[in-house]
Scaffold this motif. Structure first.
Motif, short mmCIF file in Angstrom:
data_model
loop_
_atom_site.label_atom_id
_atom_site.label_comp_id
_atom_site.label_asym_id
_atom_site.label_seq_id
_atom_site.Cartn_x
_atom_site.Cartn_y
_atom_site.Cartn_z
N LYS A 15 0.80 -1.23 0.00
CA LYS A 15 0.00 0.00 0.00
C LYS A 15 0.83 1.27 0.00
CE LYS A 15 -0.82 0.02 4.97
NZ LYS A 15 -1.85 -0.09 6.00
N HIS A 16 2.13 1.17 0.20
CA HIS A 16 3.01 2.34 0.18
C HIS A 16 3.60 2.59 -1.20
CE1 HIS A 16 2.58 2.41 4.48
NE2 HIS A 16 2.98 1.15 4.53
N GLN A 18 3.52 3.66 -5.00
CA GLN A 18 2.71 4.58 -5.81
C GLN A 18 1.88 3.82 -6.83
OE1 GLN A 18 2.39 7.95 -5.24
NE2 GLN A 18 0.73 7.79 -6.71
N TYR A 20 0.44 1.05 -6.41
CA TYR A 20 -0.74 0.56 -5.68
C TYR A 20 -1.86 1.58 -5.76
CZ TYR A 20 -3.58 -0.85 -1.62
OH TYR A 20 -4.61 -1.23 -0.81
N LYS A 21 -1.50 2.83 -5.58
CA LYS A 21 -2.50 3.91 -5.62
C LYS A 21 -2.98 4.17 -7.04
CE LYS A 21 -0.19 5.78 -1.63
NZ LYS A 21 0.92 6.57 -1.20
N ASN A 22 -2.07 4.22 -7.99
CA ASN A 22 -2.43 4.55 -9.37
C ASN A 22 -3.24 3.45 -10.05
OD1 ASN A 22 -0.89 6.78 -8.79
ND2 ASN A 22 0.73 6.31 -10.26
N GLU A 24 -5.53 1.61 -9.06
CA GLU A 24 -6.97 1.64 -8.75
C GLU A 24 -7.75 2.45 -9.78
OE1 GLU A 24 -8.62 -0.13 -6.44
OE2 GLU A 24 -6.69 -1.06 -5.99
N PRO A 114 -1.33 8.77 -12.04
CA PRO A 114 -2.33 8.82 -10.97
C PRO A 114 -3.78 8.77 -11.47
CG PRO A 114 -0.58 10.37 -10.51
CD PRO A 114 -0.33 9.84 -11.90
#
Length: 138
Positions: A15-16, A18, A20-22, A24, A114
């Motif tokens: 989860k740390h 980047q 992982y965030k993008n 989604e 992102p």
């Protein structure tokens, strides 16, 4: 994998990260399941929350994937792993053969913004390459 990793999904990121965030925000590709992992032209990499990387052989990754909840055996795969389709596409071809399904894989580094847009290669000169199963592993 530790508690900072996505364990109940075919997305092998912490989860740390980047990515992982993008990831989604990436739109699904109809008819395919997304398998997301760091990689290169020779194999796969899992990075924990501390940034420590574990390099996996193709066989190790295949075994992990087979046991992953959420992985749909028999469904084509969009393998979102850098360079998995580069050259002879050893990682992508292995997965195609192992599961007997079509695999799409990037021929260069996969950059996910992102907003979920993707480009392959720093100059966006890579492509998604299709791999068909040649044989089934036992």
């Amino acid at each position: 994998m530790n508690g900072d990793a996505v364990e109940l999904s075919p997305r092998f990121l912490n989860k740390h990260d980047q990515l992982y965030k993008n990831i989604e925000q990436v739109k699904p590709l109809e008819g395919y399941q997304d398998i997301v992992c760091h990689g290169d032209a020779y194999g796969f990499v899992i990075r924990n929350a501390d940034g420590v990387e574990t390099h996996l052989t193709l066989r190790e990754f295949g075994e992990i994937l087979q046991q992953t909840p959420g992985f749909e055996k028999g469904k084509p795969i969009r393998l979102m792993a850098c360079e998995a389709g580069a050259g002879d596409g050893l990682p992508a071809q292995y997965i195609a053969d192992l599961f007997g399904v079509e695999v799409l894989a990037p021929t260069d580094i996969l950059i996910v913004a992102p907003d979920g847009t993707m480009k392959i290669g720093k100059n966006n000169d890579g492509v998604w390459k299709k791999f068909e199963p040649r044989r089934k592993f036992q």
